[in-house]
Structures are given as structure tokens and as C-alpha cells.
Design an enzyme around this catalytic site. Structure first.
Site, short mmCIF file in Angstrom:
data_model
loop_
_atom_site.label_atom_id
_atom_site.label_comp_id
_atom_site.label_asym_id
_atom_site.label_seq_id
_atom_site.Cartn_x
_atom_site.Cartn_y
_atom_site.Cartn_z
N LYS A 128 0.89 -1.18 0.00
CA LYS A 128 0.00 0.00 0.00
C LYS A 128 0.92 1.22 0.00
CE LYS A 128 -1.94 3.06 2.04
NZ LYS A 128 -1.75 4.49 1.69
N GLU A 141 9.72 1.35 10.81
CA GLU A 141 10.73 2.40 10.63
C GLU A 141 9.99 3.73 10.74
OE1 GLU A 141 13.82 1.79 10.48
OE2 GLU A 141 13.75 -0.36 10.11
N CYS A 161 13.67 11.18 6.99
CA CYS A 161 13.62 10.72 8.39
C CYS A 161 14.98 10.85 9.05
CB CYS A 161 13.14 9.28 8.43
SG CYS A 161 14.12 8.19 7.38
N GLU A 184 9.08 16.45 15.02
CA GLU A 184 9.55 16.25 13.64
C GLU A 184 8.78 17.22 12.73
OE1 GLU A 184 8.49 12.55 11.61
OE2 GLU A 184 10.54 12.42 10.86
P1 NAP Z 1 2.41 8.28 7.51
O1 NAP Z 1 1.39 9.35 7.50
O2 NAP Z 1 2.61 7.50 8.74
O3 NAP Z 1 2.00 7.31 6.29
C1 NAP Z 1 2.81 6.22 5.90
C2 NAP Z 1 1.94 5.19 5.23
O4 NAP Z 1 1.03 4.64 6.18
C3 NAP Z 1 1.07 5.74 4.10
O5 NAP Z 1 0.96 4.78 3.08
C4 NAP Z 1 -0.26 5.96 4.81
O6 NAP Z 1 -1.37 6.04 3.98
C5 NAP Z 1 -0.31 4.73 5.68
N1 NAP Z 1 -1.21 4.84 6.83
C6 NAP Z 1 -1.59 5.95 7.50
N2 NAP Z 1 -2.40 5.61 8.53
C7 NAP Z 1 -2.54 4.26 8.51
C8 NAP Z 1 -3.25 3.31 9.30
N3 NAP Z 1 -3.98 3.68 10.35
N4 NAP Z 1 -3.17 2.01 8.97
C9 NAP Z 1 -2.41 1.62 7.93
N5 NAP Z 1 -1.73 2.45 7.12
C10 NAP Z 1 -1.78 3.77 7.42
O7 NAP Z 1 3.83 8.82 7.07
P2 NAP Z 1 4.15 9.81 5.87
O8 NAP Z 1 3.66 11.16 6.21
O9 NAP Z 1 3.73 9.17 4.59
O10 NAP Z 1 5.77 9.80 5.88
C11 NAP Z 1 6.54 10.65 6.66
C12 NAP Z 1 6.95 9.94 7.94
O11 NAP Z 1 7.67 8.75 7.62
C13 NAP Z 1 7.90 10.77 8.79
O12 NAP Z 1 7.56 10.62 10.14
C14 NAP Z 1 9.26 10.13 8.52
O13 NAP Z 1 10.23 10.32 9.53
C15 NAP Z 1 8.87 8.70 8.39
N6 NAP Z 1 9.90 7.95 7.67
C16 NAP Z 1 10.68 7.09 8.38
C17 NAP Z 1 11.69 6.40 7.74
C18 NAP Z 1 12.57 5.44 8.48
O14 NAP Z 1 13.27 4.67 7.83
N7 NAP Z 1 12.58 5.44 9.81
C19 NAP Z 1 11.90 6.59 6.37
C20 NAP Z 1 11.08 7.48 5.68
C21 NAP Z 1 10.07 8.15 6.35
P3 NAP Z 1 -1.81 7.50 3.41
O15 NAP Z 1 -0.80 7.79 2.39
O16 NAP Z 1 -3.15 7.31 2.88
O17 NAP Z 1 -1.74 8.43 4.57
#
Ligand code: NAP
Length: 489
Positions: free
Chosen positions: A183, A259, A293, A391
Site C-alpha cells: 500500500k 521504521e 527521516c 519532527e
Molecule cells: P504516515 O502518515 O505514517 O503514512 C505512511 C503510510 O502509512 C502511508 O501509506 C499511509 O497512507 C499509511 N497509513 C496511515 N495511517 C494508517 C493506518 N492507520 N493504517 C495503515 N496504514 C496507514 O507517514 P508519511 O507522512 O507518509 O511519511 C513521513 C513519515 O515517515 C515521517 O515521520 C518520517 O520520519 C517517516 N519515515 C521514516 C523512515 C525510516 O526509515 N525510519 C523513512 C522514511 C520516512 P496514506 O498515504 O493514505 O496516509
């Protein structure tokens, strides 16, 4: 994101059972190009029904298809063909990634897409070195431990490094013989769809790689985390989303790998080589518009060199070339969306109120309808302020002075996150001392984002659960079985 259709734009479908398919109820949503603010494509809007179809296809491929029964070498040969096709189509993939994310094309080409190919070169080769285990306590008895694939794995990815992170999961998942359902983030579905077609062309059997576009909470993402036939969820995204997924996956007791977010400390000691520390610190804070991140998103500088470093950083940041993401000379492109840019702007206002903005922080209207912000530098913000603890995920950088090692370690470790940190010093003993005291899954000494794909990648504290990379991913995407033999002679 809106839910209208009909634009003469690209069509991005789900990919289920080896075919591009519309969502079951025919609904779509639009994906916007951050560089222009215009509609880029119409995306099939997957829901729980589409997740059910994708999981059924993956289950069929796993239970009755050839993939898990093949030798690892045969799977590796197919995945190496995927890598070759990614390289052949790298320009198209990089352009698609830039259109969908707003990141500079040079970064997409030499960073993201180059890494997609390496993910598919590294894992097929590295996995061959995995060994089973065996113990022989006496000549009539042998105990073995063998790895088995998990079955159907759920993969959920964010928008900041879309195909890079998706393939960082798909490659180890597939080489271990699993089938998967991905997804992608709703804001960046484009390259995963292009990639699925390349994987099919390379010979990945139908149903082994499935993609359902759609939304997270209450939508396709959540449905994947609850599905009883999905054995594991490998998730990259925000810490809060990780918590929600852990709760929704609890009912079906899935294996989880998370992650999550970060708020990286970047520490410059007075004996640092500034010729290296300064340009790298700029990259660490502003690469991908600060939406990384691992970003060095808090810069700590020792008091004696603080004025000199602040002046040099401001000069360098003012010279960053912000512009059309498709221009190869652009160093900083557009933020992912209007909503995200507005969120970053609320932090900029806070930074202006509680501290001082030394440069940038404004929308760049001359660049048209895209989501452009000039890169900003702040000082005068307390290390434990909201600005320095949360963040922000944008092109903003607070610079904070420190007296000595003890003080900077306390400040660096003060956030709930613990993903990555950098430190700059020419004193090797200090580097060792400080690296060991930082509460962080990864520490870079006199560098940033230096990676060897064999090392464990992941966070401590609220930055994650488990590790990706090398054998850590291969362990996650497999299960151990102990088989014991007793011989009569
Ligand atoms: P996000 O809002 O958590 O979304 C990530 C993914 O999860 C998206 O596909 C999202 O769908 C889905 N999602 C959201 N709520 C969900 C739920 N309740 N159940 C299942 N899936 C769900 O993160 P983002 O804004 O896309 O990305 C930025 C974040 O990612 C930052 O916090 C960054 O630090 C972190 N990140 C971490 C790493 C690492 O390696 N540690 C690497 C890259 C990014 P939708 O798109 O529909 O919201």
C-alpha cells in the site's frame, strides 16, 4: 487530495494478480504534482474490498504458485532481471518520481532510482550467503533450524522516498519466497505502478507482487493491517501511525517491523573539519526539502566556533538553488503537498516567535503554483522547545550552541526519537565516547547518510521497532523451523 476524476492525465491503477486493475467500486482519487500544484494522475482508489482481492491473489501465488518452491538462485535470477530493467528505465522512473514528489530530478536519478536498482542487486546476491543451522549432540541425533517464508506480507510505505523504500521491503520479502501486498502513500502512487509492470516483465510470477492504492486510516492501509491472511506488516512512516498499526494488527497477531520518525542531532565540535562538516550539514538538513527521516534537523555547534558556523551555514543555505524539480541544476524542489507545506509554515511561525529566523522560511510565489518554501535557518530556540523536539519534516534548521560533551549529549538525547545522529570531530576518542552515548539507532562519525546495505537500519526509542537491511530484513521476512532427526544406527 481531491476525489474528482476525468483529467487527461496518467492513469495509475492497482496491480493485482499480475494485472493493472481498477478499484472494485470504480472510485478514483487524484495525485497532484507538487512542482506545479496541478493534477498529475488519476489513481484507482482501493478499499478493503481491493485489499481482499490482492491478499487472495497473493495467497494463491504463495500456496499454489511456483515462487516459494523455486530455488533461491532461480528467484535471484528473476530479481536481478528486475534490477536490470530498473536501470534500463531509470530516466523514466526518475522523472515519474520527481513529478509525483517534487524532489529534484538529480536526486531522483542518482539517489532514489539508483538505490531501487541496488536494492534488487544487493538482496538476491546477499541472501545466497544465508546458512541454515545444525547441531549434532551425538552421532544418532541431528537438530536443524531451517528458514521458511512467512506467506503473504503486507508492506506500507510513506511519500518521501516512495520507490526507494518500497523496494527496500519488496526485494528482501520476495527473495525469501514470500508474496506481498504493497500500500503506497496516497500522495505518491506513481512509481510503484510503473515498477510492478517491470517486475512482471522480469518474470516475477502473477500474484507475487500486488499493489493497492488508497488511504491509510480507515482505508486500504488499515484493512491490510487487519487481514487474517496477512502474516506480517513492514511499515515505514510516522510514529503515531506505527502505534495505530500495532493496535489494529494485534487482533491477528502479526509480525511487525516499524521504521518511524526522527529528529536527528548533528553535532559539530570545535576541532571538526569544517570544510567537510558544513556542506554535509547543509545536505543533511535540506536534502529532499528536509523531508528525510534521517535528516540532521537539529544542528548543535560548540560555543567557540558557533558564530563562525552560523554565518557560514546561512551563506550556504542562501545559495541553495530552489527551483523547477525537473531542472537538473535544482538543489531543492517542492514540498510534497499544500497541506504539508502549511504544517511546516506553522512551525516557521513558531520559530519566528520563540527564536530568530536568520534566512528563508517564505513561500516562493515566483515559482508558480507549486509548494515551494525558501530554506530557513533559526537560532535562539531552546533545545527542549516544541520546534526542536517535534519532527517538522521541512527545510528548516535550528542551530543551538553547546558548551561541552556532557551538555550536547543531554540535548541530543532529549527528544522522543532515536533514529540517527551525526558528529564531527577529529579526536577519535571523543568520537567513540560520544557515539556510544547517543541514544540513536545509527550514528555517523564525520559523515551523514553513509550506508552499507548489510548494516542494521532502524531506530531506538520512538523511531522504530526492529531493523531493516542485510540479514535483519531477511530474518524479518522468514520464520525459523526446527527439524530434529533421530537415526537408528
Ligand atoms: P504516515 O502518515 O505514517 O503514512 C505512511 C503510510 O502509512 C502511508 O501509506 C499511509 O497512507 C499509511 N497509513 C496511515 N495511517 C494508517 C493506518 N492507520 N493504517 C495503515 N496504514 C496507514 O507517514 P508519511 O507522512 O507518509 O511519511 C513521513 C513519515 O515517515 C515521517 O515521520 C518520517 O520520519 C517517516 N519515515 C521514516 C523512515 C525510516 O526509515 N525510519 C523513512 C522514511 C520516512 P496514506 O498515504 O493514505 O496516509
Amino acid at each position: 487530495m481531491t476525489t474528482a476524476t476525468k483529467a487527461k492525465t496518467i492513469e495509475i491503477d492497482n496491480f493485482i494478480g499480475g494485472k493493472a486493475v481498477k478499484s472494485k467500486d470504480g472510485k478514483t482519487f487524484q495525485t497532484i504534482s507538487p512542482g506545479t500544484g496541478e493534477v498529475l494522475g488519476t489513481v484507482s482508489y482501493g478499499t478493503a474490498d481491493d485489499i481482499n482481492l490482492a491478499v487472495d491473489a497473493a495467497k494463491e501465488a504463495f500456496e499454489n504458485g511456483p515462487w516459494p518452491k523455486m530455488s533461491m538462485q532461480d528467484r535471484a535470477n528473476i530479481l536481478l532481471k528486475v534490477a536490470a530493467l530498473v536501470e534500463k528505465n531509470a530516466d523514466e522512473l526518475a522523472r515519474a518520481e520527481t513529478l509525483d514528489t517534487g524532489k529534484p530530478i538529480t536526486e531522483s536519478r542518482t539517489g532514489d532510482i539508483a538505490r531501487v536498482a541496488s536494492n534488487f542487486q544487493f538482496y538476491p546476491n546477499f541472501a545466497q550467503s544465508l546458512a541454515d543451522e545444525s547441531w549434532t549432540p551425538n552421532p544418532q541425533e541431528r537438530h536443524t533450524a531451517i528458514r521458511e517464508p512467512l506467506g503473504v506480507c503486507g508492506l506500507i510505505t510513506p511519500w518521501n522516498l516512495p520507490l526507494y523504500l518500497a523496494t527496500w521491503k519488496i526485494a528482501p520479502c520476495l527473495i525469501m519466497g514470500n508474496a506481498c501486498v504493497l500500500k503506497p502513500a496516497e500522495w505518491t502512487p506513481y512509481t510503484a505502478f510503473l515498477f510492478a509492470k517491470l517486475a512482471k516483465e522480469a518474470g516475477v510470477p502473477d500474484g507475487v507482487l500486488n499493489i493497492v492504492n488508497g488511504f491509510g486510516a480507515g482505508g486500504a492501509g488499515e484493512a491490510l493491517t487487519k487481514h487474517p491472511d496477512v502474516k506480517s506488516i513492514s511499515f515505514t512512516g510516522e510514529t503515531g501511525t506505527g502505534r495505530a498499526i500495532m493496535a489494529s494488527a494485534a487482533g491477528t497477531l502479526k509480525k511487525l517491523s516499524f521504521e518511524l520518525g526522527g529528529k536527528g542531532a548533528n553535532i559539530i565540535f570545535e576541532d571538526a573539519n569544517l570544510d567537510e562538516a558544513l556542506p554535509t550539514s547543509v545536505r543533511a538538513a535540506y536534502r529532499n526539502q528536509g523531508q528525510v527521516c534521517l535528516a540532521g534537523s537539529r544542528l548543535f555547534v560548540q560555543e567557540s566556533i558557533y558564530p563562525k558556523v552560523v554565518k557560514a551555514m546561512v551563506e550556504r543555505v542562501k545559495n541553495l538553488k530552489v527551483g523547477d524539480p525537473l531542472d537538473p541544476k535544482t538543489e531543492m524542489g517542492a514540498l510534497i503537498s499544500k497541506e504539508h507545506m502549511e504544517k511546516v509554515q506553522t512551525y516557521i511561525e513558531l520559530g519566528r516567535k520563540d527564536g530568530k529566523c536568520l534566512t528563508g522560511g517564505d513561500p516562493i510565489k515566483e515559482l508558480g503554483g507549486g509548494f515551494f518554501l525558501s530554506p530557513s535557518v533559526f537560532e535562539g530556540l531552546a533545545y527542549d522547545s516544541k520546534f526542536c523536539q517535534e519532527e517538522i519534516f521541512g527545510p528548516v534548521l535550528p542551530i543551538i550552541p553547546f558548551k561541552d560533551e556532557e551538555e550536547v549529549i543531554k540535548m541530543a538525547n532529549s527528544t522522543p526519537y532515536g533514529l540517527s545522529a551525526s558528529l564531527w570531530s577529529q579526536d577519535v576518542n571523543r568520537c567513540n565516547r560520544v557515539a556510544r552515548k547517543l541514544k540513536s539507532g545509527m550514528v555517523w562519525v564525520n559523515c551523514w547518510f553513509a550506508r552499507d546495505l548489510r548494516t542494521p537500519f532502524g531506530g531506538q526509542k520512538s523511531s522504530g521497532l526492529g531493523r531493516e537491511g542485510g540479514r535483519y530484513s531477511l530474518e524479518f521476512f522468514s520464520d525459523w523451523k526446527a527439524v530434529s532427526y533421530k537415526y537408528s544406527d
